[in-house]
Design a protein around this motif. Structure first.
Motif, PDB file in Angstrom:
ATOM      1  N   VAL A  12      58.588  29.077  49.805  1.00 13.48           N
ATOM      2  CA  VAL A  12      59.394  30.258  50.086  1.00 13.48           C
ATOM      3  C   VAL A  12      59.029  31.341  49.079  1.00 13.48           C
ATOM      4  O   VAL A  12      58.661  31.035  47.937  1.00 13.48           O
ATOM      5  N   GLN A  13      59.132  32.583  49.489  1.00 16.26           N
ATOM      6  CA  GLN A  13      58.840  33.689  48.582  1.00 16.26           C
ATOM      7  C   GLN A  13      60.031  33.961  47.672  1.00 16.26           C
ATOM      8  O   GLN A  13      61.183  33.684  48.045  1.00 16.26           O
ATOM      9  N   ALA A  14      59.751  34.493  46.527  1.00 15.96           N
ATOM     10  CA  ALA A  14      60.817  34.869  45.601  1.00 15.96           C
ATOM     11  C   ALA A  14      61.796  35.804  46.297  1.00 15.96           C
ATOM     12  O   ALA A  14      61.401  36.696  47.046  1.00 15.96           O
ATOM     13  N   GLY A  15      63.067  35.566  46.051  1.00 15.16           N
ATOM     14  CA  GLY A  15      64.111  36.337  46.709  1.00 15.16           C
ATOM     15  C   GLY A  15      64.601  35.726  48.002  1.00 15.16           C
ATOM     16  O   GLY A  15      65.634  36.137  48.536  1.00 15.16           O
ATOM     17  N   GLY A  16      63.885  34.732  48.488  1.00 19.12           N
ATOM     18  CA  GLY A  16      64.250  34.094  49.747  1.00 19.12           C
ATOM     19  C   GLY A  16      65.285  33.002  49.578  1.00 19.12           C
ATOM     20  O   GLY A  16      65.778  32.743  48.473  1.00 19.12           O
ATOM     21  N   ASN A  84      68.350  33.670  46.729  1.00 18.00           N
ATOM     22  CA  ASN A  84      67.696  34.506  45.718  1.00 18.00           C
ATOM     23  C   ASN A  84      66.792  33.650  44.822  1.00 18.00           C
ATOM     24  O   ASN A  84      66.883  33.690  43.602  1.00 18.00           O
ATOM     25  N   LEU A  85      65.936  32.886  45.464  1.00 26.17           N
ATOM     26  CA  LEU A  85      65.103  31.950  44.731  1.00 26.17           C
ATOM     27  C   LEU A  85      64.094  32.658  43.847  1.00 26.17           C
ATOM     28  O   LEU A  85      63.597  33.743  44.177  1.00 26.17           O
ATOM     29  N   LYS A  86      63.800  32.018  42.718  1.00 28.02           N
ATOM     30  CA  LYS A  86      62.867  32.542  41.744  1.00 28.02           C
ATOM     31  C   LYS A  86      61.761  31.521  41.517  1.00 28.02           C
ATOM     32  O   LYS A  86      61.963  30.325  41.748  1.00 28.02           O
ATOM     33  N   VAL A 124      60.160  21.959  46.464  1.00 23.70           N
ATOM     34  CA  VAL A 124      60.446  23.362  46.763  1.00 23.70           C
ATOM     35  C   VAL A 124      59.521  24.194  45.880  1.00 23.70           C
ATOM     36  O   VAL A 124      59.526  24.045  44.659  1.00 23.70           O
ATOM     37  N   THR A 125      58.749  25.053  46.520  1.00 21.97           N
ATOM     38  CA  THR A 125      57.831  25.924  45.794  1.00 21.97           C
ATOM     39  C   THR A 125      58.195  27.366  46.089  1.00 21.97           C
ATOM     40  O   THR A 125      58.267  27.768  47.249  1.00 21.97           O
ATOM     41  N   VAL A 126      58.439  28.120  45.029  1.00 25.79           N
ATOM     42  CA  VAL A 126      58.806  29.528  45.172  1.00 25.79           C
ATOM     43  C   VAL A 126      57.637  30.371  44.660  1.00 25.79           C
ATOM     44  O   VAL A 126      57.284  30.280  43.484  1.00 25.79           O
ATOM     45  N   SER A 127      57.084  31.166  45.527  1.00 28.87           N
ATOM     46  CA  SER A 127      55.947  32.001  45.149  1.00 28.87           C
ATOM     47  C   SER A 127      56.430  33.382  44.710  1.00 28.87           C
ATOM     48  O   SER A 127      57.427  33.895  45.217  1.00 28.87           O
ATOM     49  N   SER A 128      55.695  33.960  43.782  1.00 24.26           N
ATOM     50  CA  SER A 128      56.090  35.276  43.258  1.00 24.26           C
ATOM     51  C   SER A 128      55.512  36.405  44.089  1.00 24.26           C
ATOM     52  O   SER A 128      54.676  36.205  44.938  1.00 24.26           O
TER      53      SER A 128
END
Length: 128
Positions: A12-16, A84-86, A124-128
């Motif tokens: 997921v992208q950052a903020g998602g 709001n993932l980081k 869970v991977t959060v991309s910037s």
């Protein structure tokens, strides 16, 4: 004992946002306190959120303000909504289940290393 299986992870992208689910086989989750925990590479496991059999919840620092834990009794799941993932939220997320024996739900989040049953975890991977 209860066998736990996590689902819903991914990229997921950052903020998602992302919704993780924990389900069980062998026994219903209704009779267990359930927690969500995470472990990032090179870091210790930490609690994100816990819920007891009655629905009381606890959110330690890792989950406070950006996560919501809930039960779906019909589906036999305990879900974790992450908002709001980081990139720092990137980790393997685990659900754990145990009986509190009358203790407050916060005890599960604090003493997670005593939890009896664990799922295998989901990334869970959060991309910037």
């Amino acid at each position: 004992q209860v066998r736990l299986v996590e689902s819903g992870g991914g990229l997921v992208q950052a903020g998602g946002s992302l919704r993780l689910s924990c389900t069980s086989s062998g026994d219903t989750l209704d009779t267990y306190a359930v927690g969500w925990f995470r472990q990032a590479p090179g870091k210790a496991r930490e609690a994100v959120a816990c819920i007891d059999e009655a629905g009381s919840t606890d959110y330690p620092r890792a989950g406070k303000g950006r996560s919501t834990i809930s039960r779906d009794h019909a589906k036999n799941t305990v879900d974790l909504e992450l908002n709001n993932l980081k990139p720092d939220d990137t980790a393997v997320y685990y659900c754990g289940a145990d009986h509190l024996g009358g203790a407050y739900v916060s005890a599960m989040c604090i003493n997670w290393d005593g939890v009896d049953d664990w799922g295998k975890g989901i990334l869970v991977t959060v991309s910037s």
